[in-house]
Each structure stands twice: as C-alpha cells, then as structure tokens.
Design a protein around this motif. Structure first.
Motif, PDB file in Angstrom:
ATOM      1  N   ASP A  60      55.615  10.309   5.499  1.00  0.00           N
ATOM      2  CA  ASP A  60      55.120   9.624   4.466  1.00  0.00           C
ATOM      3  C   ASP A  60      54.364   8.379   4.677  1.00  0.00           C
ATOM      4  OD1 ASP A  60      57.294   8.441   5.116  1.00  0.00           O
ATOM      5  OD2 ASP A  60      58.498   8.330   3.217  1.00  0.00           O
ATOM      6  N   GLY A  61      53.926   8.261   5.919  1.00  0.00           N
ATOM      7  CA  GLY A  61      53.323   6.977   6.054  1.00  0.00           C
ATOM      8  C   GLY A  61      51.578   6.907   5.696  1.00  0.00           C
ATOM      9  N   PRO A  62      51.026   6.202   6.329  1.00  0.00           N
ATOM     10  CA  PRO A  62      49.455   6.176   5.697  1.00  0.00           C
ATOM     11  C   PRO A  62      48.719   7.162   5.798  1.00  0.00           C
ATOM     12  CG  PRO A  62      49.682   4.824   7.631  1.00  0.00           C
ATOM     13  CD  PRO A  62      51.159   5.282   7.480  1.00  0.00           C
ATOM     14  N   GLY A  63      48.940   8.193   6.654  1.00  0.00           N
ATOM     15  CA  GLY A  63      48.358   9.336   6.504  1.00  0.00           C
ATOM     16  C   GLY A  63      46.589   9.264   7.248  1.00  0.00           C
ATOM     17  N   LEU A  64      45.813  10.049   6.859  1.00  0.00           N
ATOM     18  CA  LEU A  64      44.389   9.749   7.563  1.00  0.00           C
ATOM     19  C   LEU A  64      43.591  10.409   6.268  1.00  0.00           C
ATOM     20  CD1 LEU A  64      44.789  11.663  10.886  1.00  0.00           C
ATOM     21  CD2 LEU A  64      44.522   9.278  10.558  1.00  0.00           C
ATOM     22  N   GLY A  65      42.504   9.970   6.225  1.00  0.00           N
ATOM     23  CA  GLY A  65      41.346  10.165   5.149  1.00  0.00           C
ATOM     24  C   GLY A  65      40.666  11.580   5.691  1.00  0.00           C
ATOM     25  N   THR A  66      39.848  11.977   4.729  1.00  0.00           N
ATOM     26  CA  THR A  66      39.361  13.329   4.765  1.00  0.00           C
ATOM     27  C   THR A  66      38.174  13.173   6.098  1.00  0.00           C
ATOM     28  OG1 THR A  66      39.120  13.717   2.612  1.00  0.00           O
ATOM     29  CG2 THR A  66      37.579  15.133   3.792  1.00  0.00           C
ATOM     30  N   GLU A  67      37.582  12.195   6.189  1.00  0.00           N
ATOM     31  CA  GLU A  67      36.638  12.171   7.349  1.00  0.00           C
ATOM     32  C   GLU A  67      37.589  11.942   8.911  1.00  0.00           C
ATOM     33  OE1 GLU A  67      33.865   8.979   7.030  1.00  0.00           O
ATOM     34  OE2 GLU A  67      32.804  10.099   5.387  1.00  0.00           O
ATOM     35  N   GLU A  68      38.636  11.198   8.666  1.00  0.00           N
ATOM     36  CA  GLU A  68      39.434  11.057   9.944  1.00  0.00           C
ATOM     37  C   GLU A  68      40.243  12.273  10.228  1.00  0.00           C
ATOM     38  OE1 GLU A  68      40.853   6.512   9.843  1.00  0.00           O
ATOM     39  OE2 GLU A  68      41.737   8.075   8.179  1.00  0.00           O
TER      40      GLU A  68
ATOM     41  N   ALA B  59      38.948  15.328  10.061  1.00  0.00           N
ATOM     42  CA  ALA B  59      38.103  16.307  10.708  1.00  0.00           C
ATOM     43  C   ALA B  59      37.861  15.674  12.440  1.00  0.00           C
ATOM     44  CB  ALA B  59      36.601  16.190  10.309  1.00  0.00           C
ATOM     45  N   LEU B  60      38.074  14.440  12.556  1.00  0.00           N
ATOM     46  CA  LEU B  60      38.051  14.062  13.832  1.00  0.00           C
ATOM     47  C   LEU B  60      39.135  13.847  14.505  1.00  0.00           C
ATOM     48  CD1 LEU B  60      35.549  10.995  12.816  1.00  0.00           C
ATOM     49  CD2 LEU B  60      34.862  13.085  13.852  1.00  0.00           C
ATOM     50  N   ALA B  61      40.484  14.138  14.086  1.00  0.00           N
ATOM     51  CA  ALA B  61      41.765  14.000  14.478  1.00  0.00           C
ATOM     52  C   ALA B  61      42.078  14.451  16.099  1.00  0.00           C
ATOM     53  CB  ALA B  61      42.966  14.109  13.501  1.00  0.00           C
ATOM     54  N   THR B  62      41.272  15.774  16.145  1.00  0.00           N
ATOM     55  CA  THR B  62      41.677  16.499  17.400  1.00  0.00           C
ATOM     56  C   THR B  62      40.734  16.133  18.455  1.00  0.00           C
ATOM     57  OG1 THR B  62      40.593  18.319  16.525  1.00  0.00           O
ATOM     58  CG2 THR B  62      42.948  18.350  16.011  1.00  0.00           C
ATOM     59  N   THR B  63      39.873  15.122  17.953  1.00  0.00           N
ATOM     60  CA  THR B  63      38.710  14.847  19.232  1.00  0.00           C
ATOM     61  C   THR B  63      39.431  13.867  20.145  1.00  0.00           C
ATOM     62  OG1 THR B  63      37.016  14.900  17.244  1.00  0.00           O
ATOM     63  CG2 THR B  63      36.405  13.731  19.483  1.00  0.00           C
ATOM     64  N   ARG B  64      38.954  14.296  21.323  1.00  0.00           N
ATOM     65  CA  ARG B  64      39.361  13.548  22.505  1.00  0.00           C
ATOM     66  C   ARG B  64      39.005  12.098  22.520  1.00  0.00           C
ATOM     67  NH1 ARG B  64      37.508  17.907  27.439  1.00  0.00           N
ATOM     68  NH2 ARG B  64      38.404  19.556  26.460  1.00  0.00           N
ATOM     69  N   PHE B  65      40.148  11.299  22.725  1.00  0.00           N
ATOM     70  CA  PHE B  65      40.151   9.986  22.929  1.00  0.00           C
ATOM     71  C   PHE B  65      39.759   9.177  21.367  1.00  0.00           C
ATOM     72  CE2 PHE B  65      38.485  11.308  27.052  1.00  0.00           C
ATOM     73  CZ  PHE B  65      39.542  10.767  27.900  1.00  0.00           C
TER      74      PHE B  65
ATOM     75  N   LEU C 238      46.642  15.333  20.288  1.00  0.00           N
ATOM     76  CA  LEU C 238      46.394  16.160  19.524  1.00  0.00           C
ATOM     77  C   LEU C 238      45.629  17.252  20.095  1.00  0.00           C
ATOM     78  CD1 LEU C 238      46.117  14.738  16.076  1.00  0.00           C
ATOM     79  CD2 LEU C 238      47.888  15.928  16.768  1.00  0.00           C
ATOM     80  N   ALA C 239      44.481  16.753  20.879  1.00  0.00           N
ATOM     81  CA  ALA C 239      43.788  17.650  21.821  1.00  0.00           C
ATOM     82  C   ALA C 239      44.433  18.579  22.557  1.00  0.00           C
ATOM     83  CB  ALA C 239      42.543  16.692  22.533  1.00  0.00           C
ATOM     84  N   ILE C 240      45.681  18.004  23.292  1.00  0.00           N
ATOM     85  CA  ILE C 240      46.423  18.907  24.332  1.00  0.00           C
ATOM     86  C   ILE C 240      47.293  19.752  23.336  1.00  0.00           C
ATOM     87  CG2 ILE C 240      48.150  18.824  25.622  1.00  0.00           C
ATOM     88  CD1 ILE C 240      47.515  15.934  26.438  1.00  0.00           C
ATOM     89  N   ALA C 241      47.552  19.436  22.118  1.00  0.00           N
ATOM     90  CA  ALA C 241      48.528  20.526  21.632  1.00  0.00           C
ATOM     91  C   ALA C 241      47.553  21.696  20.798  1.00  0.00           C
ATOM     92  CB  ALA C 241      48.835  19.567  20.034  1.00  0.00           C
ATOM     93  N   GLU C 242      46.277  21.257  20.486  1.00  0.00           N
ATOM     94  CA  GLU C 242      45.315  22.222  19.839  1.00  0.00           C
ATOM     95  C   GLU C 242      44.941  23.170  20.979  1.00  0.00           C
ATOM     96  OE1 GLU C 242      41.384  21.843  17.198  1.00  0.00           O
ATOM     97  OE2 GLU C 242      41.049  20.773  19.169  1.00  0.00           O
ATOM     98  N   GLN C 243      44.701  22.806  22.300  1.00  0.00           N
ATOM     99  CA  GLN C 243      44.456  23.571  23.368  1.00  0.00           C
ATOM    100  C   GLN C 243      45.774  24.474  23.743  1.00  0.00           C
ATOM    101  OE1 GLN C 243      41.636  24.389  25.125  1.00  0.00           O
ATOM    102  NE2 GLN C 243      40.514  22.990  23.741  1.00  0.00           N
TER     103      GLN C 243
ATOM    104  N   GLY D 293      46.910  30.785  18.431  1.00  0.00           N
ATOM    105  CA  GLY D 293      47.597  29.865  17.224  1.00  0.00           C
ATOM    106  C   GLY D 293      46.365  28.812  16.962  1.00  0.00           C
ATOM    107  N   ARG D 294      46.856  27.878  15.880  1.00  0.00           N
ATOM    108  CA  ARG D 294      46.113  26.918  15.577  1.00  0.00           C
ATOM    109  C   ARG D 294      46.895  25.557  15.164  1.00  0.00           C
ATOM    110  NH1 ARG D 294      46.374  30.963  11.610  1.00  0.00           N
ATOM    111  NH2 ARG D 294      47.216  30.067   9.434  1.00  0.00           N
ATOM    112  N   LEU D 295      46.304  24.532  15.185  1.00  0.00           N
ATOM    113  CA  LEU D 295      46.393  23.244  14.651  1.00  0.00           C
ATOM    114  C   LEU D 295      46.244  23.090  13.524  1.00  0.00           C
ATOM    115  CD1 LEU D 295      48.403  20.787  15.111  1.00  0.00           C
ATOM    116  CD2 LEU D 295      46.822  19.646  16.326  1.00  0.00           C
ATOM    117  N   GLU D 296      46.980  22.742  12.301  1.00  0.00           N
ATOM    118  CA  GLU D 296      46.326  22.388  11.018  1.00  0.00           C
ATOM    119  C   GLU D 296      46.972  21.081  10.699  1.00  0.00           C
ATOM    120  OE1 GLU D 296      47.947  25.534   8.447  1.00  0.00           O
ATOM    121  OE2 GLU D 296      46.550  27.153   9.232  1.00  0.00           O
ATOM    122  N   LEU D 297      45.961  20.219  10.230  1.00  0.00           N
ATOM    123  CA  LEU D 297      46.277  18.908   9.857  1.00  0.00           C
ATOM    124  C   LEU D 297      45.781  18.732   8.373  1.00  0.00           C
ATOM    125  CD1 LEU D 297      44.964  16.670  12.750  1.00  0.00           C
ATOM    126  CD2 LEU D 297      47.227  17.526  12.349  1.00  0.00           C
ATOM    127  N   GLY D 298      46.577  18.032   7.652  1.00  0.00           N
ATOM    128  CA  GLY D 298      46.375  17.754   6.104  1.00  0.00           C
ATOM    129  C   GLY D 298      47.195  16.782   5.451  1.00  0.00           C
TER     130      GLY D 298
END
Length: 480
Positions: A396-404, A406-412, A430-435, A442-447
């Motif tokens: 229940d933290g601040p979370g991520l915005g819609t644009e964020e 989409a970029l969350a699994t991008t490296r670095f 998250l990039a490691i988890a996605e790979q 499988g797949r990683l789903e963020l929302g």
C-alpha cells in the motif's frame, strides 16, 4: 507447412486423376453398350432376312428352327411375325400379345426399328428389347422382336471399371508418394532453418543448417549459416564481456574496500561523512555487479528453455511462499513494514524450479520492502488460477503511475521518487524476474493495487501432477 503443401498437391492429384478416370469409365461403359447393341442388331438383321425369305417362299420352317436354336444357345427369347402380325415363332416364353412386345411389333411393322438408348452401368440388370422390320426398302414383310439380357455386358463393364479404378488407385498412390517426397525435399530444409532461427533468437549457438532442397533454399541456408556465425559470435562476445567484466572487477573492488576500511582509522572525524559515502557507493557497485551477473544468467537460461524441453521442472509454490515469508518477515520488520502471508494449505504446483521461483519472489519482496516505505502493509499471496500458479506481492505504498508501469521492467530504470529519496537499487531486479518467468512461459504483471500501492504478479504455468487436474483452482487471486 508440409501438411498444407501436401494437401494442395493431393487435391491437384485428385482432380487430375478424376479428370482422366471419369471420362475413361464413361467411355468404357458406352463402348460395351455399343458392342451389345451392334451384336443384337446383327442378330435381328439375320432373322429379318430369314423372315423376308420365308414371306417370299411361304416356308417359315427355317426362321422358326433358327429362332429356337438361338434361344437355346443364348437364352434370349424371340418373337417373329408376318405382315399381318400373326406369330411365326415365339420362344423363351415371350408372346406377341404381351403389351411391350405388341408395341414394338406395331412400330416394326410401320418400318421403325427400335434399339434401346442409354449406356449400361455395372449395376444394370434385367433386359432390353430390340425390334426390327423384315423386308427390303419400304416393303415390310414381317417384324422381329428380341429381348436381350444385359447381365453379361454389365459384368464386363464391372471388370473394366475395376481395372480402371485399380490403375487410378495405383496412380494416386504413386502421386501421393511423390508428393510426400517432394514436400519433404522442400520442407525439411525449412524445418531445420526454423529450428536454427529459434535457437539463434534464444541467444544460443544454432546448429549449422545443412544445404538441401531447391537451389533457392540451399542459397538461403548458406546465407543463414554465415549470418548465424556472425550473430552468435557477437552475442557470445557481449555475454562474455558482461560476465568477465563483472567477475574481473570483484578483485579490485575487494582490494579497494580493504584499503578504504584500513584508512578509516587514520581519518579525522570530519571525514566520516565522506567515508560513509564511499562505502555506500562501493556497496551499490557490488550490488550492481551481482545483478548484472544474475541478469546475464537469467537471459541465458531463458534462451536455453526456449529451445529445450524444460517441462519436467516443478515445485510447490505454496512451500516456496512460506519459506520466503519466514526469510523476509524479519527484514520487513526491521524496515518498519508489516509482511503477511496468504497461502492456501493445499500444494500449488508450478512448472519451474523452486530456486527460480524463490529468486523471483525475493526480487518482488525486496522491491516492496524498499520502495513501499515505512509503515507499509505488504502481502505475499500464493494462488492457483486455472492453468496457472500465481505469486502476488501487494503493498500500500506510493505505487507507480501508468507511464512508470510501462517502464518498470526496463533495465537500469528507477522511479524518480526512488532516486530523490536515495533508495538503494540498480533497476535490474524486475528485468531479472521477467527473464526468469519468460523462460518458463510465464509472465510478470504489474498494476495498481486498491485503494493504493502496487501489485506485482508472477504468473507461472501450473504443473500437472498425477491424479491432479491442472484446470482446477481455488479461484483466488483474480485480476487487478
């Protein structure tokens, strides 16, 4: 592709064979029917000639005797009458008074010959009636009616059709064999090329595609082999560079840390802040090297699983969730957060190894504890949803915005809030988890979580065990 090509070729074969066989069958039946008509017409001509001679001499014994011998020999009845429609001879039980015979006699006495039309078929049975006038020119001296059996002719047509159909079947089988050989000659190189493309796409050294098939495919295979060698060498160099760089930097990093630690006792109190900053950056650099090695290993493993059969891997996701909860609950407590576990008591089979699933869970829990902030409520949940097993980490933290998102699994990539708050992290988790998940299909789903926060779902195919139906689930989890 081979099936579609074979289907097209076989369709062409069927059409070609049918275009040849059907006219041949029809011609065979028509020819045998014509032979029957000609033979019986010749017999009728003979009896008409005998009747014409009998009418001229008044002696009908010859035509009567000949008609009886004909019926005895061929089993086909005859009726011969004079110009006044009086029977001269009647054989085989056929009578001039019969309605069908009387009609034909009337037509013959009007100088009209009657020959049946229509070709015979193998299933034709019964008989056909023939009629012909006796006499010369327009002078009619009598009439002859013959009832011919079609059984022998139909049997002949059956034999001829059987030979034609047998030959057609042999041609069709030969064409089928040739079609399979031809499609195999064309498609086999394409299959090898497709397999090599899959290996190359997975980042693995592809097998050398043997040149075969048409010249165009041989040229394509040769060009692909050249390209594959170049791409594989480049990928291997890149992978080795990352691994070697990360590995070779460990010794200098360890030596640097020892020297910095040794300097600490010789530094004045005013330098403590600088010393702390240096050690923090060293910690971050070591973490970055570890994550780069983990990402390289995850990518390589995902590539291997793409082209190899890893379906035998399985673990109990519920047991992994319990183990990870026990490991990370004290960490969350020290960070000021509260970690709870929601796992079904029944096993949750997942089609991956427990080590892979534990690593994925660690990444999701580490991110939630780091970025949700002090006082956050974090939930680890293990459920089964149809053909999948799902591990969900919700905060229940601040979370991520819609644009964020989409970029969350991008490296670095790291959120701007994280950088400004000085939260440690490399942006590779998250990039490691996605790979790792991609390697197991499988797949990683963020929302977003409700009412606030972030929900991360690691969706893994559910492993099918003996006596268990992969389609059953506890109905938990759900979508966002």
């Amino acid at each position: 592709m081979r099936t579609r090509v074979q289907a097209a070729l076989l369709l062409f074969v069927v059409i070609a064979v049918a275009a040849f066989a059907v006219p041949l069958l029809l011609f065979t039946a028509s020819d045998r029917t014509q032979q029957l008509v000609l033979a019986r017409s010749a017999d009728l001509d003979r009896f008409a000639s005998l009747m014409d001679q009998a009418a001229a001499t008044g002696d009908t014994s010859a035509v009567a005797a000949e008609a009886r011998r004909y019926t005895q020999l061929y089993g086909e009845p005859l009726v011969v009458t004079d110009i006044h429609r009086s029977p001269v001879v009647q054989t085989g039980g056929m009578r001039a008074a019969d309605p069908a015979v009387a009609r034909l006699l009337d037509a013959a006495l009007r100088n009209q010959a009657e020959h049946p039309g229509g070709a015979l078929r193998p299933w034709s049975r019964g008989s056909r009636m023939f009629a012909e006038p006796a006499g010369t020119g327009t002078r009619v001296s009598g009439a002859v009616v013959l009832r011919a059996s079609v059984g022998t002719a139909a049997d002949d047509i059956t034999r001829r059709w059987s030979l034609v159909l047998a030959g057609t079947a042999l041609v069709a089988v030969a064409c089928t064999v040739l079609a399979r050989a031809a499609t195999g000659w064309v498609v086999s190189p394409l299959r090898r090329l497709d397999r090599a493309v899959g290996q190359l796409a997975a980042g693995l050294p592809p097998e050398q595609t043997r040149a075969g098939g048409p010249p165009e495919l041989r040229q394509l295979a040769t060009g692909f082999n050249r390209m594959a060698r170049t791409v594989t060498a480049a990928l291997e160099q890149q992978r080795r560079l990352v691994a070697d760089t990360s590995h070779q930097m460990r010794n200098p990093m360890a030596a640097l840390r020892l020297r910095v630690d040794a300097l600490h006792t010789h530094l004045p109190a005013s330098a403590d802040r600088t010393y702390t900053g240096v050690t923090t950056e060293l910690d971050r650099l070591e973490t970055l090297l570890d994550d780069m090695l983990a990402l390289a290993a995850a990518e390589h493993r995902a590539g291997e699983l793409t082209v190899t059969d890893g379906s035998d891997a399985r673990c109990d996701a519920a047991a992994v969730a319990v183990a990870q909860y026990r490991l990370w609950e004290p960490v969350a407590h020290r960070a000021g957060s509260r970690l709870t576990l929601q796992a079904a008591p029944a096993p949750a089979p997942a089609a991956c190894t427990d080590r892979e699933l534990a690593q994925i869970t660690e990444i999701l829990l580490d991110n939630a504890i780091k970025y949700a902030g002090s006082g956050a409520e974090i939930t680890l949940r293990c459920t089964t949803e149809g053909p999948h097993t799902v591990l969900t980490v919700t905060d229940d933290g601040p979370g991520l915005g819609t644009e964020e998102l989409a970029l969350a699994t991008t490296r670095f990539w790291r959120s701007g809030r994280q950088r400004h708050n000085g939260t440690a992290g490399t942006g590779l988790g998250l990039a490691i988890a996605e790979q790792l998940l991609a390697g197991r299909e499988g797949r990683l789903e963020l929302g977003p979580a409700r009412p606030r926060g972030l929900r991360a779902r690691a969706v893994v195919p559910r492993a099918v065990t003996d006596g268990a139906d992969a389609g059953e689930g506890d109905g938990g989890g759900g979508g966002w």
